[in-house]
Design a protein around this motif. Structure first.
Motif, PDB file in Angstrom:
ATOM      1  N   ALA A   1       0.825  -1.216   0.000  1.00 39.58           N
ATOM      2  CA  ALA A   1       0.000   0.000   0.000  1.00 39.58           C
ATOM      3  C   ALA A   1       0.860   1.268   0.000  1.00 39.58           C
ATOM      4  O   ALA A   1       1.505   1.588   0.995  1.00 39.58           O
ATOM      5  CB  ALA A   1      -0.924  -0.011   1.213  1.00 39.58           C
ATOM      6  N   ASP A   2       0.850   1.966  -1.137  1.00 45.04           N
ATOM      7  CA  ASP A   2       1.571   3.235  -1.258  1.00 45.04           C
ATOM      8  C   ASP A   2       0.523   4.358  -1.282  1.00 45.04           C
ATOM      9  O   ASP A   2      -0.673   4.108  -1.492  1.00 45.04           O
ATOM     10  CB  ASP A   2       2.409   3.224  -2.551  1.00 45.04           C
ATOM     11  CG  ASP A   2       3.563   4.211  -2.490  1.00 45.04           C
ATOM     12  OD1 ASP A   2       3.697   4.927  -1.483  1.00 45.04           O
ATOM     13  OD2 ASP A   2       4.331   4.280  -3.465  1.00 45.04           O
ATOM     14  N   MET A   3       0.939   5.592  -1.064  1.00 43.26           N
ATOM     15  CA  MET A   3      -0.066   6.631  -0.816  1.00 43.26           C
ATOM     16  C   MET A   3      -0.280   7.604  -1.969  1.00 43.26           C
ATOM     17  O   MET A   3      -1.368   8.187  -2.095  1.00 43.26           O
ATOM     18  CB  MET A   3       0.320   7.389   0.453  1.00 43.26           C
ATOM     19  CG  MET A   3      -0.802   8.235   1.016  1.00 43.26           C
ATOM     20  SD  MET A   3      -0.393   8.846   2.658  1.00 43.26           S
ATOM     21  CE  MET A   3      -1.893   9.759   3.043  1.00 43.26           C
ATOM     22  N   GLU A   4       0.752   7.817  -2.811  1.00 42.64           N
ATOM     23  CA  GLU A   4       0.612   8.849  -3.846  1.00 42.64           C
ATOM     24  C   GLU A   4      -0.526   8.550  -4.820  1.00 42.64           C
ATOM     25  O   GLU A   4      -1.104   9.458  -5.416  1.00 42.64           O
ATOM     26  CB  GLU A   4       1.929   9.030  -4.619  1.00 42.64           C
ATOM     27  CG  GLU A   4       3.021   9.733  -3.823  1.00 42.64           C
ATOM     28  CD  GLU A   4       3.867   8.792  -2.991  1.00 42.64           C
ATOM     29  OE1 GLU A   4       3.524   7.581  -2.904  1.00 42.64           O
ATOM     30  OE2 GLU A   4       4.878   9.259  -2.432  1.00 42.64           O
ATOM     31  N   GLY A   5      -0.826   7.271  -4.989  1.00 45.81           N
ATOM     32  CA  GLY A   5      -1.886   6.904  -5.934  1.00 45.81           C
ATOM     33  C   GLY A   5      -3.242   6.718  -5.276  1.00 45.81           C
ATOM     34  O   GLY A   5      -4.159   6.165  -5.881  1.00 45.81           O
TER      35      GLY A   5
ATOM     36  N   SER B   1      11.247  -4.045   1.794  1.00 46.85           N
ATOM     37  CA  SER B   1      10.627  -2.730   1.686  1.00 46.85           C
ATOM     38  C   SER B   1       9.152  -2.790   1.276  1.00 46.85           C
ATOM     39  O   SER B   1       8.337  -3.278   2.040  1.00 46.85           O
ATOM     40  CB  SER B   1      11.468  -1.884   0.707  1.00 46.85           C
ATOM     41  OG  SER B   1      11.045  -0.559   0.710  1.00 46.85           O
ATOM     42  N   MET B   2       8.839  -2.324   0.067  1.00 43.86           N
ATOM     43  CA  MET B   2       7.439  -2.204  -0.355  1.00 43.86           C
ATOM     44  C   MET B   2       6.740  -3.554  -0.509  1.00 43.86           C
ATOM     45  O   MET B   2       5.519  -3.622  -0.468  1.00 43.86           O
ATOM     46  CB  MET B   2       7.342  -1.421  -1.668  1.00 43.86           C
ATOM     47  CG  MET B   2       7.852   0.002  -1.578  1.00 43.86           C
ATOM     48  SD  MET B   2       7.703   0.878  -3.142  1.00 43.86           S
ATOM     49  CE  MET B   2       5.954   1.285  -3.166  1.00 43.86           C
ATOM     50  N   VAL B   3       7.513  -4.619  -0.753  1.00 47.63           N
ATOM     51  CA  VAL B   3       6.874  -5.934  -0.935  1.00 47.63           C
ATOM     52  C   VAL B   3       7.312  -6.920   0.154  1.00 47.63           C
ATOM     53  O   VAL B   3       7.289  -8.129  -0.039  1.00 47.63           O
ATOM     54  CB  VAL B   3       7.101  -6.509  -2.364  1.00 47.63           C
ATOM     55  CG1 VAL B   3       6.355  -5.677  -3.382  1.00 47.63           C
ATOM     56  CG2 VAL B   3       8.584  -6.583  -2.718  1.00 47.63           C
TER      57      VAL B   3
ATOM     58  N   TYR C   1      -0.512   3.016  -5.978  1.00 50.62           N
ATOM     59  CA  TYR C   1       0.769   3.149  -6.682  1.00 50.62           C
ATOM     60  C   TYR C   1       0.745   4.356  -7.628  1.00 50.62           C
ATOM     61  O   TYR C   1      -0.284   5.002  -7.838  1.00 50.62           O
ATOM     62  CB  TYR C   1       1.099   1.847  -7.428  1.00 50.62           C
ATOM     63  CG  TYR C   1       1.940   0.892  -6.588  1.00 50.62           C
ATOM     64  CD1 TYR C   1       1.606   0.611  -5.264  1.00 50.62           C
ATOM     65  CD2 TYR C   1       3.082   0.288  -7.113  1.00 50.62           C
ATOM     66  CE1 TYR C   1       2.382  -0.246  -4.492  1.00 50.62           C
ATOM     67  CE2 TYR C   1       3.867  -0.578  -6.356  1.00 50.62           C
ATOM     68  CZ  TYR C   1       3.512  -0.844  -5.048  1.00 50.62           C
ATOM     69  OH  TYR C   1       4.289  -1.690  -4.297  1.00 50.62           O
ATOM     70  N   HIS C   2       1.919   4.661  -8.196  1.00 48.99           N
ATOM     71  CA  HIS C   2       2.090   5.842  -9.053  1.00 48.99           C
ATOM     72  C   HIS C   2       3.124   5.516 -10.113  1.00 48.99           C
ATOM     73  O   HIS C   2       3.809   4.486 -10.008  1.00 48.99           O
ATOM     74  CB  HIS C   2       2.563   7.024  -8.194  1.00 48.99           C
ATOM     75  CG  HIS C   2       3.737   6.648  -7.324  1.00 48.99           C
ATOM     76  ND1 HIS C   2       5.030   6.649  -7.790  1.00 48.99           N
ATOM     77  CD2 HIS C   2       3.785   6.182  -6.050  1.00 48.99           C
ATOM     78  CE1 HIS C   2       5.833   6.214  -6.827  1.00 48.99           C
ATOM     79  NE2 HIS C   2       5.114   5.922  -5.766  1.00 48.99           N
ATOM     80  N   THR C   3       3.282   6.383 -11.094  1.00 50.44           N
ATOM     81  CA  THR C   3       4.255   6.142 -12.161  1.00 50.44           C
ATOM     82  C   THR C   3       5.662   6.532 -11.686  1.00 50.44           C
ATOM     83  O   THR C   3       5.847   7.118 -10.622  1.00 50.44           O
ATOM     84  CB  THR C   3       3.887   6.935 -13.426  1.00 50.44           C
ATOM     85  OG1 THR C   3       3.673   8.288 -13.052  1.00 50.44           O
ATOM     86  CG2 THR C   3       2.655   6.369 -14.105  1.00 50.44           C
TER      87      THR C   3
ATOM     88  N   ALA D   1       4.557  11.540  -9.705  1.00 48.18           N
ATOM     89  CA  ALA D   1       5.444  10.514 -10.268  1.00 48.18           C
ATOM     90  C   ALA D   1       6.841  10.617  -9.670  1.00 48.18           C
ATOM     91  O   ALA D   1       7.400  11.706  -9.561  1.00 48.18           O
ATOM     92  CB  ALA D   1       5.525  10.688 -11.777  1.00 48.18           C
ATOM     93  N   HIS D   2       7.407   9.484  -9.263  1.00 44.65           N
ATOM     94  CA  HIS D   2       8.774   9.426  -8.733  1.00 44.65           C
ATOM     95  C   HIS D   2       9.123   7.958  -8.555  1.00 44.65           C
ATOM     96  O   HIS D   2       8.243   7.089  -8.620  1.00 44.65           O
ATOM     97  CB  HIS D   2       8.877  10.162  -7.389  1.00 44.65           C
ATOM     98  CG  HIS D   2       8.169   9.466  -6.282  1.00 44.65           C
ATOM     99  ND1 HIS D   2       6.793   9.489  -6.150  1.00 44.65           N
ATOM    100  CD2 HIS D   2       8.607   8.665  -5.283  1.00 44.65           C
ATOM    101  CE1 HIS D   2       6.438   8.767  -5.105  1.00 44.65           C
ATOM    102  NE2 HIS D   2       7.519   8.240  -4.558  1.00 44.65           N
ATOM    103  N   THR D   3      10.389   7.691  -8.308  1.00 39.53           N
ATOM    104  CA  THR D   3      10.793   6.319  -7.978  1.00 39.53           C
ATOM    105  C   THR D   3      11.621   6.368  -6.702  1.00 39.53           C
ATOM    106  O   THR D   3      12.756   6.839  -6.708  1.00 39.53           O
ATOM    107  CB  THR D   3      11.591   5.677  -9.131  1.00 39.53           C
ATOM    108  OG1 THR D   3      10.820   5.817 -10.328  1.00 39.53           O
ATOM    109  CG2 THR D   3      11.851   4.200  -8.888  1.00 39.53           C
TER     110      THR D   3
ATOM    111  N   SER E   1       9.077   1.889 -13.160  1.00 39.47           N
ATOM    112  CA  SER E   1       8.382   2.481 -12.017  1.00 39.47           C
ATOM    113  C   SER E   1       8.632   1.580 -10.808  1.00 39.47           C
ATOM    114  O   SER E   1       9.183   0.478 -10.939  1.00 39.47           O
ATOM    115  CB  SER E   1       6.882   2.519 -12.309  1.00 39.47           C
ATOM    116  OG  SER E   1       6.431   1.193 -12.577  1.00 39.47           O
ATOM    117  N   GLU E   2       8.180   2.021  -9.627  1.00 38.29           N
ATOM    118  CA  GLU E   2       8.260   1.148  -8.448  1.00 38.29           C
ATOM    119  C   GLU E   2       7.453  -0.125  -8.696  1.00 38.29           C
ATOM    120  O   GLU E   2       7.842  -1.214  -8.275  1.00 38.29           O
ATOM    121  CB  GLU E   2       7.710   1.877  -7.214  1.00 38.29           C
ATOM    122  CG  GLU E   2       8.604   3.012  -6.758  1.00 38.29           C
ATOM    123  CD  GLU E   2       7.930   3.942  -5.756  1.00 38.29           C
ATOM    124  OE1 GLU E   2       6.847   3.607  -5.233  1.00 38.29           O
ATOM    125  OE2 GLU E   2       8.487   5.022  -5.497  1.00 38.29           O
ATOM    126  N   GLY E   3       6.326   0.024  -9.403  1.00 37.55           N
ATOM    127  CA  GLY E   3       5.497  -1.144  -9.729  1.00 37.55           C
ATOM    128  C   GLY E   3       6.284  -2.175 -10.522  1.00 37.55           C
ATOM    129  O   GLY E   3       6.266  -3.367 -10.218  1.00 37.55           O
TER     130      GLY E   3
HETATM  131 ZN   LIG Z   1       5.919   5.246  -3.987  1.00 38.76          ZN
END
Ligand SMILES: [Zn+2]
Length: 277
Positions: free
Chosen positions: A7-11, A86-88, A104-106, A115-117, A134-136
Protein backbone atom coordinates in the motif's frame (compact mmCIF):
# COMPACT_ATOMS: atom_id res chain seq x y z
CA UNK A 1 -5.55 -18.15 -0.35
CA UNK A 2 -3.34 -15.43 1.09
CA UNK A 3 -3.12 -11.98 -0.48
CA UNK A 4 -0.46 -9.39 0.23
CA UNK A 5 -1.38 -5.74 -0.35
CA UNK A 6 1.53 -3.36 -0.90
CA UNK A 7 0.00 0.00 0.00
CA UNK A 8 1.57 3.24 -1.26
CA UNK A 9 -0.07 6.63 -0.82
CA UNK A 10 0.61 8.85 -3.85
CA UNK A 11 -1.89 6.90 -5.93
CA UNK A 12 -4.67 7.02 -3.34
CA UNK A 13 -8.07 8.59 -3.90
CA UNK A 14 -7.98 12.41 -3.73
CA UNK A 15 -4.19 12.69 -3.40
CA UNK A 16 -2.50 15.15 -5.79
CA UNK A 17 -0.12 17.33 -3.79
CA UNK A 18 3.04 16.80 -1.68
CA UNK A 19 1.35 17.88 1.58
CA UNK A 20 -1.28 15.17 0.97
CA UNK A 21 1.36 12.51 1.54
CA UNK A 22 3.80 14.26 3.91
CA UNK A 23 3.46 12.82 7.43
CA UNK A 24 2.53 15.44 10.00
CA UNK A 25 0.67 17.88 7.76
CA UNK A 26 -3.06 18.52 8.28
CA UNK A 27 -3.71 17.45 4.66
CA UNK A 28 -1.89 14.13 5.26
CA UNK A 29 -4.12 13.51 8.31
CA UNK A 30 -7.15 13.92 6.06
CA UNK A 31 -5.73 11.86 3.21
CA UNK A 32 -4.81 8.96 5.51
CA UNK A 33 -8.47 8.26 5.78
CA UNK A 34 -8.95 8.32 1.97
CA UNK A 35 -5.93 6.02 1.61
CA UNK A 36 -7.31 3.66 4.26
CA UNK A 37 -10.62 3.59 2.42
CA UNK A 38 -8.90 2.40 -0.80
CA UNK A 39 -6.96 -0.30 1.04
CA UNK A 40 -10.01 -1.44 2.98
CA UNK A 41 -12.02 -1.73 -0.24
CA UNK A 42 -9.31 -4.00 -1.66
CA UNK A 43 -9.35 -6.11 1.54
CA UNK A 44 -13.12 -6.52 1.34
CA UNK A 45 -13.01 -7.35 -2.37
CA UNK A 46 -10.37 -10.03 -1.87
CA UNK A 47 -12.43 -11.64 0.89
CA UNK A 48 -15.52 -11.43 -1.38
CA UNK A 49 -13.46 -13.26 -4.01
CA UNK A 50 -12.47 -16.12 -1.72
CA UNK A 51 -9.28 -15.04 0.09
CA UNK A 52 -8.69 -16.57 3.54
CA UNK A 53 -5.99 -14.16 4.64
CA UNK A 54 -5.02 -10.60 3.69
CA UNK A 55 -1.82 -8.97 4.92
CA UNK A 56 -1.30 -5.27 4.23
CA UNK A 57 2.27 -4.01 4.00
CA UNK A 58 2.59 -0.25 4.44
CA UNK A 59 4.87 1.05 1.68
CA UNK A 60 4.78 4.84 1.92
CA UNK A 61 7.45 7.11 3.46
CA UNK A 62 7.67 6.25 7.19
CA UNK A 63 5.40 3.28 6.48
CA UNK A 64 3.06 4.49 9.22
CA UNK A 65 0.06 6.02 7.45
CA UNK A 66 -2.91 3.67 7.46
CA UNK A 67 -5.56 3.81 10.17
CA UNK A 68 -5.55 0.31 11.64
CA UNK A 69 -8.74 1.03 13.58
CA UNK A 70 -10.69 1.63 10.35
CA UNK A 71 -9.66 -1.61 8.64
CA UNK A 72 -11.79 -4.70 8.14
CA UNK A 73 -11.10 -6.90 11.17
CA UNK A 74 -10.20 -9.89 9.00
CA UNK A 75 -7.05 -8.14 7.69
CA UNK A 76 -3.65 -7.81 9.32
CA UNK A 77 -1.23 -4.94 8.79
CA UNK A 78 2.55 -4.79 8.72
CA UNK A 79 3.43 -1.23 9.63
CA UNK A 80 6.72 0.64 10.14
CA UNK A 81 10.22 0.20 8.80
CA UNK A 82 12.97 -1.30 8.30
CA UNK A 83 12.11 -4.27 6.13
CA UNK A 84 14.52 -6.07 3.82
CA UNK A 85 12.06 -6.16 0.93
CA UNK A 86 10.63 -2.73 1.69
CA UNK A 87 7.44 -2.20 -0.35
CA UNK A 88 6.87 -5.93 -0.93
CA UNK A 89 8.02 -7.22 2.45
CA UNK A 90 6.15 -10.39 3.35
CA UNK A 91 6.25 -11.93 -0.12
CA UNK A 92 9.33 -14.03 0.64
CA UNK A 93 7.90 -16.62 3.03
CA UNK A 94 6.33 -18.96 0.47
CA UNK A 95 2.74 -18.45 1.64
CA UNK A 96 1.51 -15.54 -0.52
CA UNK A 97 -0.63 -16.45 -3.56
CA UNK A 98 -1.09 -13.01 -5.10
CA UNK A 99 -0.10 -9.40 -4.52
CA UNK A 100 -1.98 -6.11 -5.02
CA UNK A 101 -0.29 -2.73 -5.56
CA UNK A 102 -2.75 -0.22 -4.05
CA UNK A 103 -2.14 3.54 -4.27
CA UNK A 104 0.77 3.15 -6.68
CA UNK A 105 2.09 5.84 -9.05
CA UNK A 106 4.26 6.14 -12.16
CA UNK A 107 8.04 6.35 -12.14
CA UNK A 108 10.58 9.18 -12.09
CA UNK A 109 10.47 11.27 -15.25
CA UNK A 110 7.13 9.87 -16.44
CA UNK A 111 3.71 11.53 -16.69
CA UNK A 112 1.61 10.86 -13.60
CA UNK A 113 0.39 12.36 -10.35
CA UNK A 114 3.35 12.68 -7.92
CA UNK A 115 5.44 10.51 -10.27
CA UNK A 116 8.77 9.43 -8.73
CA UNK A 117 10.79 6.32 -7.98
CA UNK A 118 11.60 5.98 -4.27
CA UNK A 119 13.15 9.47 -4.00
CA UNK A 120 10.63 12.31 -4.25
CA UNK A 121 13.10 14.22 -6.43
CA UNK A 122 16.74 13.79 -7.54
CA UNK A 123 16.07 10.76 -9.74
CA UNK A 124 15.03 11.64 -13.30
CA UNK A 125 14.80 8.09 -14.59
CA UNK A 126 15.29 4.43 -13.73
CA UNK A 127 15.68 1.57 -16.21
CA UNK A 128 15.52 -2.14 -15.51
CA UNK A 129 17.16 -4.19 -18.26
CA UNK A 130 16.71 -1.23 -20.59
CA UNK A 131 13.00 -0.70 -19.83
CA UNK A 132 11.91 2.50 -18.08
CA UNK A 133 10.93 1.41 -14.58
CA UNK A 134 8.38 2.48 -12.02
CA UNK A 135 8.26 1.15 -8.45
CA UNK A 136 5.50 -1.14 -9.73
CA UNK A 137 7.77 -2.64 -12.37
CA UNK A 138 10.71 -3.07 -9.95
CA UNK A 139 8.48 -4.70 -7.33
CA UNK A 140 6.86 -6.92 -9.98
CA UNK A 141 10.33 -8.26 -10.84
CA UNK A 142 10.94 -9.00 -7.14
CA UNK A 143 7.67 -10.84 -6.52
CA UNK A 144 8.05 -12.86 -9.76
CA UNK A 145 11.12 -14.47 -8.16
CA UNK A 146 8.79 -15.87 -5.49
CA UNK A 147 6.24 -17.08 -8.06
CA UNK A 148 3.69 -14.50 -6.88
CA UNK A 149 1.54 -12.77 -9.53
CA UNK A 150 0.48 -9.11 -9.37
CA UNK A 151 -3.33 -9.34 -9.49
CA UNK A 152 -4.55 -5.77 -8.83
CA UNK A 153 -3.08 -2.29 -9.35
CA UNK A 154 -4.75 0.98 -8.29
CA UNK A 155 -3.58 4.57 -8.78
CA UNK A 156 -4.08 7.25 -11.39
CA UNK A 157 -4.90 6.37 -15.01
CA UNK A 158 -1.21 6.55 -16.02
CA UNK A 159 -0.34 4.03 -13.29
CA UNK A 160 -2.92 1.59 -14.59
CA UNK A 161 -1.48 2.06 -18.09
CA UNK A 162 2.03 1.42 -16.72
CA UNK A 163 0.83 -1.80 -15.03
CA UNK A 164 -0.35 -3.03 -18.44
CA UNK A 165 3.36 -3.40 -19.26
CA UNK A 166 4.52 -5.37 -16.19
CA UNK A 167 1.31 -7.14 -15.12
CA UNK A 168 -0.98 -7.39 -18.17
CA UNK A 169 -3.35 -9.89 -16.50
CA UNK A 170 -3.90 -7.75 -13.38
CA UNK A 171 -7.12 -5.88 -12.69
CA UNK A 172 -6.60 -2.11 -12.76
CA UNK A 173 -8.56 0.70 -11.09
CA UNK A 174 -7.90 4.36 -11.89
CA UNK A 175 -9.10 6.39 -8.90
CA UNK A 176 -8.19 9.68 -10.64
CA UNK A 177 -7.17 10.95 -14.07
CA UNK A 178 -3.80 12.65 -14.52
CA UNK A 179 -3.77 16.35 -15.44
CA UNK A 180 -0.28 17.30 -14.23
CA UNK A 181 2.20 16.06 -11.63
CA UNK A 182 0.17 17.96 -9.02
CA UNK A 183 -3.35 17.87 -10.46
CA UNK A 184 -5.93 15.22 -11.26
CA UNK A 185 -9.63 14.79 -11.86
CA UNK A 186 -10.58 12.81 -8.75
CA UNK A 187 -13.47 10.47 -8.12
CA UNK A 188 -15.10 10.36 -4.68
CA UNK A 189 -14.11 7.75 -2.08
CA UNK A 190 -17.54 6.15 -2.23
CA UNK A 191 -17.13 5.61 -5.98
CA UNK A 192 -13.50 4.45 -5.87
CA UNK A 193 -14.16 2.09 -2.95
CA UNK A 194 -16.90 0.40 -4.95
CA UNK A 195 -14.65 0.15 -8.01
CA UNK A 196 -11.69 -1.22 -6.02
CA UNK A 197 -13.83 -3.73 -4.13
CA UNK A 198 -15.34 -5.09 -7.36
CA UNK A 199 -11.93 -5.29 -9.06
CA UNK A 200 -10.33 -7.06 -6.07
CA UNK A 201 -13.11 -9.67 -6.08
CA UNK A 202 -12.39 -10.28 -9.78
CA UNK A 203 -8.64 -10.34 -9.12
CA UNK A 204 -8.81 -12.97 -6.35
CA UNK A 205 -9.02 -15.98 -8.72
CA UNK A 206 -5.85 -14.73 -10.45
CA UNK A 207 -3.93 -15.29 -7.20
CA UNK A 208 -2.24 -18.59 -8.05
CA UNK A 209 1.34 -18.98 -6.87
CA UNK A 210 3.62 -20.80 -9.31
CA UNK A 211 6.99 -22.48 -8.93
CA UNK A 212 9.47 -19.61 -9.07
CA UNK A 213 11.62 -19.43 -12.20
CA UNK A 214 15.38 -19.62 -11.55
CA UNK A 215 16.63 -16.14 -10.58
CA UNK A 216 17.97 -14.03 -13.43
CA UNK A 217 20.54 -11.24 -13.29
CA UNK A 218 19.14 -7.73 -13.76
CA UNK A 219 20.84 -4.51 -14.81
CA UNK A 220 19.47 -1.38 -13.17
CA UNK A 221 20.42 2.07 -14.43
CA UNK A 222 19.65 5.30 -12.57
CA UNK A 223 19.83 8.91 -13.80
CA UNK A 224 20.08 11.79 -11.32
CA UNK A 225 19.37 15.50 -11.70
CA UNK A 226 22.87 16.42 -10.49
CA UNK A 227 26.33 15.13 -11.34
CA UNK A 228 27.55 14.79 -7.75
CA UNK A 229 24.73 12.40 -6.89
CA UNK A 230 26.03 9.90 -9.46
CA UNK A 231 29.42 10.20 -7.79
CA UNK A 232 27.89 9.64 -4.34
CA UNK A 233 26.04 6.52 -5.56
CA UNK A 234 29.26 4.77 -6.56
CA UNK A 235 30.16 4.30 -2.90
CA UNK A 236 27.81 1.28 -3.01
CA UNK A 237 29.83 -1.80 -4.09
CA UNK A 238 29.04 -2.89 -7.65
CA UNK A 239 27.61 0.48 -8.68
CA UNK A 240 29.51 1.97 -11.65
CA UNK A 241 29.33 5.34 -13.26
CA UNK A 242 28.08 5.06 -16.85
CA UNK A 243 27.50 8.75 -17.65
CA UNK A 244 27.80 12.24 -16.23
CA UNK A 245 24.60 11.81 -14.16
CA UNK A 246 24.11 8.07 -14.58
CA UNK A 247 25.11 4.93 -12.71
CA UNK A 248 24.34 1.24 -13.27
CA UNK A 249 24.77 -2.08 -11.53
CA UNK A 250 24.01 -5.69 -12.32
CA UNK A 251 22.64 -7.89 -9.53
CA UNK A 252 22.56 -11.68 -9.58
CA UNK A 253 18.79 -11.60 -8.92
CA UNK A 254 16.11 -9.02 -8.14
CA UNK A 255 16.10 -9.80 -4.42
CA UNK A 256 19.64 -8.43 -4.40
CA UNK A 257 18.72 -5.83 -7.04
CA UNK A 258 16.02 -4.11 -4.99
CA UNK A 259 18.16 -4.06 -1.83
CA UNK A 260 21.01 -2.46 -3.80
CA UNK A 261 18.47 0.07 -5.16
CA UNK A 262 17.49 0.95 -1.57
CA UNK A 263 21.15 1.34 -0.61
CA UNK A 264 21.80 3.67 -3.56
CA UNK A 265 18.76 5.84 -2.89
CA UNK A 266 19.62 6.06 0.82
CA UNK A 267 23.19 7.17 0.10
CA UNK A 268 22.04 9.62 -2.58
CA UNK A 269 19.36 11.22 -0.40
CA UNK A 270 22.06 11.93 2.20
CA UNK A 271 24.16 13.64 -0.51
CA UNK A 272 21.41 16.07 -1.60
CA UNK A 273 22.14 19.63 -0.44
CA UNK A 274 19.12 21.68 0.58
CA UNK A 275 19.82 24.74 -1.58
CA UNK A 276 21.87 23.44 -4.51
CA UNK A 277 20.33 19.95 -4.83
ZN1 LIG B 1 5.92 5.25 -3.99
Amino acid sequence: MKILISADMEGATGVTWPADVLPGTPQWERCRSLFTSDVNAAVQGFFDGGADEVLINEAHWTMRNLLLEELDERAEMLTGKHKSLSMVEGVQHGDVDGIAFVGYHTGAGAEGVLAHTYLANSLTGVWADGVRASEGLLNALVVAEFGVPVVLVTGDDRTVEDAGGYAPAAQGVAVKDYVSRYAAVCRTPARTAADIRAAAAKAAPLAVRTTPAPPQPHTIELEFDAEHLAGAATVVPGVERVGERRVAYTSRDMYEGIRCFKAVTTVVSAAVEEQYG
